[in-house]
Write a protein that holds these residues in place. Sequence first.
Motif, PDB file in Angstrom:
ATOM      1  N   VAL A 122      31.583  38.168  37.706  1.00  0.00           N
ATOM      2  CA  VAL A 122      31.965  37.134  36.910  1.00  0.00           C
ATOM      3  C   VAL A 122      31.552  35.683  37.704  1.00  0.00           C
ATOM      4  O   VAL A 122      31.761  35.516  38.630  1.00  0.00           O
ATOM      5  N   ALA A 150      31.525  33.153  32.830  1.00  0.00           N
ATOM      6  CA  ALA A 150      32.816  32.648  32.036  1.00  0.00           C
ATOM      7  C   ALA A 150      33.073  31.370  32.235  1.00  0.00           C
ATOM      8  O   ALA A 150      33.323  30.785  33.134  1.00  0.00           O
ATOM      9  N   VAL A 178      31.059  33.710  28.123  1.00  0.00           N
ATOM     10  CA  VAL A 178      32.857  33.776  27.409  1.00  0.00           C
ATOM     11  C   VAL A 178      33.412  32.628  27.653  1.00  0.00           C
ATOM     12  O   VAL A 178      33.158  32.127  29.135  1.00  0.00           O
ATOM     13  N   CYS A 180      36.939  30.966  28.497  1.00  0.00           N
ATOM     14  CA  CYS A 180      38.323  31.629  29.111  1.00  0.00           C
ATOM     15  C   CYS A 180      39.047  30.461  29.603  1.00  0.00           C
ATOM     16  O   CYS A 180      38.727  29.433  29.766  1.00  0.00           O
ATOM     17  N   VAL A 191      37.762  38.846  30.222  1.00  0.00           N
ATOM     18  CA  VAL A 191      36.460  38.732  30.688  1.00  0.00           C
ATOM     19  C   VAL A 191      36.001  39.786  31.538  1.00  0.00           C
ATOM     20  O   VAL A 191      34.887  40.307  31.493  1.00  0.00           O
ATOM     21  N   ARG A 194      34.867  42.514  29.539  1.00  0.00           N
ATOM     22  CA  ARG A 194      33.276  42.086  29.002  1.00  0.00           C
ATOM     23  C   ARG A 194      32.376  42.605  30.214  1.00  0.00           C
ATOM     24  O   ARG A 194      31.282  43.041  29.950  1.00  0.00           O
TER      25      ARG A 194
END
Length: 212
Positions: A122, A150, A178, A180, A191, A194
């Motif tokens: 991430v 993210a 995304v 968040c 997250v 995903r």
Amino acid sequence: MPSEHAGRTGGETVEGTAGEAVDTDALALKILVAGGFGVGKTTLVGAVSEIRPLRTEELLSEAGQSVDDTGGVDHKTTTTVAMDFGRITIRSGLSLYLFGTPGQDRFWFLWDELSQGALGAVVLADTRRLEDCFPAVDYFEHRRIPFVVAVNCFAGARAYDEREVSRALDLDLGTPVVLCDARDRDSGKDVLIRMVEYAGRMHTARLLDLVG
């Protein structure tokens, strides 16, 4: 800690120390949490971890002021000097081991060690300092490690949608972006789910390419 991104422990049910049944067929996946200085990596790991997270934070020093850009995060008083570690169970039999990477350039020599055996990553982004996540994006793209971006939505920061962030970072087609809140457990868990789904698709596609 696992050395491979996916590991099973045997496929049996045994009795734990407290007498409860323990599923030894559980799957543990290693996920990195990366991004620039002060973007919220430690916050995200701490928010979602079901165990007390391991942190290696030190107070910012005068010596570090010349090399750490604190513009936009003037309130920050500590920094990660090795890694953060946490664990979260996504569902029965599936747990994630989270490794938060240090954000400053001088600690990047740790990234190669931390990335060994990782399923994916991430990359946290702050739209006020979007350029700070370019090194993480480049790192994972060059090593073909699946990742999602993210965007940590800080209060007062200008809002951008996922497509605008993807264009600004020049992401490869299909790389998920995304929005968040790194402080919120449910947001962080979304997250990570995903990330796991995307990494699973990528690894499956690569295996099919190899056998095809």
